[in-house]
Enzyme design. Sequence first.
Site, PDB file in Angstrom:
ATOM      1  N   HIS A   1       0.837  -0.928  -0.173  1.00 50.94           N
ATOM      2  CA  HIS A   1       0.129   0.024  -0.019  1.00 50.94           C
ATOM      3  C   HIS A   1       0.786   1.228  -0.023  1.00 50.94           C
ATOM      4  CE1 HIS A   1      -3.192   2.976   1.060  1.00 50.94           C
ATOM      5  NE2 HIS A   1      -3.965   1.784   0.625  1.00 50.94           N
TER       6      HIS A   1
ATOM      7  N   ASP B   1      -8.014  -5.177  -0.163  1.00 55.03           N
ATOM      8  CA  ASP B   1      -8.415  -5.844  -1.256  1.00 55.03           C
ATOM      9  C   ASP B   1      -8.114  -7.583  -1.118  1.00 55.03           C
ATOM     10  OD1 ASP B   1      -9.586  -4.281  -2.951  1.00 55.03           O
ATOM     11  OD2 ASP B   1      -7.556  -3.581  -3.495  1.00 55.03           O
TER      12      ASP B   1
HETATM   13  N1  ACO Z   1       3.945  -7.975  -4.155  1.00 57.42           N
HETATM   14  C1  ACO Z   1       5.391  -7.872  -4.144  1.00 57.42           C
HETATM   15  N2  ACO Z   1       6.184  -6.794  -4.032  1.00 57.42           N
HETATM   16  C2  ACO Z   1       5.451  -5.687  -3.730  1.00 57.42           C
HETATM   17  C3  ACO Z   1       3.989  -5.639  -3.762  1.00 57.42           C
HETATM   18  C4  ACO Z   1       3.227  -6.806  -3.811  1.00 57.42           C
HETATM   19  N3  ACO Z   1       2.076  -6.632  -3.667  1.00 57.42           N
HETATM   20  N4  ACO Z   1       3.883  -4.299  -3.529  1.00 57.42           N
HETATM   21  C5  ACO Z   1       4.940  -3.403  -3.406  1.00 57.42           C
HETATM   22  N5  ACO Z   1       5.946  -4.420  -3.718  1.00 57.42           N
HETATM   23  C6  ACO Z   1       7.351  -4.042  -3.788  1.00 57.42           C
HETATM   24  C7  ACO Z   1       7.654  -3.554  -5.141  1.00 57.42           C
HETATM   25  O1  ACO Z   1       8.023  -4.429  -6.111  1.00 57.42           O
HETATM   26  C8  ACO Z   1       8.829  -2.652  -5.082  1.00 57.42           C
HETATM   27  O2  ACO Z   1      10.105  -3.302  -4.797  1.00 57.42           O
HETATM   28  P1  ACO Z   1      11.348  -2.597  -5.332  1.00 57.42           P
HETATM   29  O3  ACO Z   1      11.694  -1.557  -4.511  1.00 57.42           O
HETATM   30  O4  ACO Z   1      12.406  -3.906  -5.151  1.00 57.42           O
HETATM   31  O5  ACO Z   1      11.280  -2.409  -6.818  1.00 57.42           O
HETATM   32  C9  ACO Z   1       8.481  -1.911  -3.646  1.00 57.42           C
HETATM   33  O6  ACO Z   1       7.718  -3.043  -2.910  1.00 57.42           O
HETATM   34  C10 ACO Z   1       7.679  -0.644  -3.781  1.00 57.42           C
HETATM   35  O7  ACO Z   1       6.582  -0.836  -4.634  1.00 57.42           O
HETATM   36  P2  ACO Z   1       5.918   0.163  -5.470  1.00 57.42           P
HETATM   37  O8  ACO Z   1       4.817  -0.201  -6.471  1.00 57.42           O
HETATM   38  O9  ACO Z   1       6.856   1.207  -5.839  1.00 57.42           O
HETATM   39  O10 ACO Z   1       5.012   1.002  -4.315  1.00 57.42           O
HETATM   40  P3  ACO Z   1       3.811   1.826  -4.457  1.00 57.42           P
HETATM   41  O11 ACO Z   1       3.649   2.617  -3.079  1.00 57.42           O
HETATM   42  O12 ACO Z   1       3.962   2.647  -5.796  1.00 57.42           O
HETATM   43  O13 ACO Z   1       2.708   0.867  -4.711  1.00 57.42           O
HETATM   44  C11 ACO Z   1       0.757  -0.472  -4.843  1.00 57.42           C
HETATM   45  C12 ACO Z   1       1.591   0.739  -3.899  1.00 57.42           C
HETATM   46  C13 ACO Z   1       0.413  -0.138  -6.061  1.00 57.42           C
HETATM   47  C14 ACO Z   1      -0.535  -0.801  -3.911  1.00 57.42           C
HETATM   48  C15 ACO Z   1       1.726  -1.900  -4.739  1.00 57.42           C
HETATM   49  O14 ACO Z   1       1.757  -2.104  -3.355  1.00 57.42           O
HETATM   50  C16 ACO Z   1       0.947  -2.807  -5.608  1.00 57.42           C
HETATM   51  O15 ACO Z   1       1.203  -2.741  -6.795  1.00 57.42           O
HETATM   52  N6  ACO Z   1       0.218  -3.976  -5.082  1.00 57.42           N
HETATM   53  C17 ACO Z   1      -0.396  -4.921  -5.733  1.00 57.42           C
HETATM   54  C18 ACO Z   1      -1.663  -4.537  -5.928  1.00 57.42           C
HETATM   55  C19 ACO Z   1      -2.832  -3.922  -4.969  1.00 57.42           C
HETATM   56  O16 ACO Z   1      -3.035  -4.960  -4.322  1.00 57.42           O
HETATM   57  N7  ACO Z   1      -3.382  -2.957  -4.885  1.00 57.42           N
HETATM   58  C20 ACO Z   1      -4.329  -2.449  -4.224  1.00 57.42           C
HETATM   59  C21 ACO Z   1      -4.072  -1.553  -3.375  1.00 57.42           C
HETATM   60  S1  ACO Z   1      -5.076  -1.030  -2.107  1.00 57.42           S
HETATM   61  C22 ACO Z   1      -6.366  -0.072  -2.935  1.00 57.42           C
HETATM   62  O17 ACO Z   1      -5.997   0.636  -3.815  1.00 57.42           O
HETATM   63  C23 ACO Z   1      -7.538  -0.272  -2.556  1.00 57.42           C
END
Ligand code: ACO
Length: 380
Positions: free
Chosen positions: A263, A317
């Site tokens: 998140h 979610d």
């Molecule tokens: N699984 C594995 N690794 C993850 C996940 C995940 N679900 N989420 C983040 N990471 C890792 C990324 O790979 C990244 O790693 P790195 O630094 O080695 O490249 C690091 O954590 C940061 O991730 P970002 O995507 O840059 O973080 P951001 O704050 O932009 O993203 C997000 C938040 C989009 C929710 C992300 O965690 C994600 O894509 N999760 C999966 C989709 C999801 O569940 N979305 C629902 C969110 S809640 C909502 O909107 C209601």
Amino acid sequence: MSPDTSTASRGLEGVIAAESRMSFVDGVNGVLEYVGIPIAALAENSTFEETVFLLWNGRLPKRPELDSFVREIRAEYALPQSLIGIVTSFPKTAEPMHVLRTAVSALSLWDPKPDAIEPESVRAKGISMMAKMPAILTTFDRYRKGLARTNPDSTLSFAGNLLFMLNGQRPTETMERALDVCLILHTDHGLNASTFTARVIASTLSDVYSAISGAIGALRGPLHGGANEGVMHMLNEIGSLDNVEPFIRGRLEKHEKVMGFGHRVYKTRDPRAMFLKGFARKLAEQTGNSKLYEMSRRIEDLMDKEVGSRGIYPNVDFYSATTYHCIGLQLDLFTPMFAISRIGGWLGHVIEQQHGNRLIRPKADYIGPHDQPYVPIDQR
Ligand code: ACO
């Protein structure tokens, strides 16, 4: 003097772009409050209708106020007849989120004053739009399945009517309450991507229908509300308890996201996910879906070990997927259900934005070239 920053914040992380009196999100300590009331207290004691009143008015209603708000919502459950005709002429293969976005936008065509943005008018449009979302979704769902359309039942709560229109029979108290709790937990969450979209549109003094259809478009993305469907796809793909570990390890090794985790704001456990976890467990036991819950729990345990130290935990979610499945929702109705919940928050934010509005207009950091010659087309 306008504030200026010389570097862009990727994804606007950490940027404060609005003031709000609706929800407070503390991502470090895992706190979520609506108008100061902890989310668990609302999930345990309130209803969706009462929670929306709270968000829109900044206080809980007195009994007559709640009764009157509920009456106003129930009076708006039905769709205009010609909109029913439009929704039932869409291709049956259409994705429900596209249907929802299109039909919510179309509602403006039946409004004699779609552009009015005075608070009372926006409130009335909001009640009508929110009340009609279940009818839009269920009318389309039953049409695509070849089932007879159900008319709304204005003796039922918002959650009860939604399930009644979907299934053609009155829901059990347990299922009605389960959906009601999901609606409460999902209805507002600070300046998330879809809420920001709604506020940006409202800030141009555009109409509320545009703001809400834009927000629906933002919500459906798999990084935002679309993730609940992603979780269910993932659980189906995993298929068995034994496959949890190889599947999740495989994803992490390939640097692929595990849906329902991570998140932007929470770097600890999302309080909504924690509430939904207990809820999903009980519902799964009652509906014979314990394997689904058990798989989810194993995924959570493994993710905890592997990436918990990096602040990647289940988000709202993750357990809402199991919860929705146990309520009996078809997979492609999960994200629409999120939209139907979040409209309470979106509308509250539109009202907040319109009060003392200033156009939301950030800058881009231009990183392209300068002083380039214009090369005539036949010399390129
Ligand atoms: N699984 C594995 N690794 C993850 C996940 C995940 N679900 N989420 C983040 N990471 C890792 C990324 O790979 C990244 O790693 P790195 O630094 O080695 O490249 C690091 O954590 C940061 O991730 P970002 O995507 O840059 O973080 P951001 O704050 O932009 O993203 C997000 C938040 C989009 C929710 C992300 O965690 C994600 O894509 N999760 C999966 C989709 C999801 O569940 N979305 C629902 C969110 S809640 C909502 O909107 C209601």
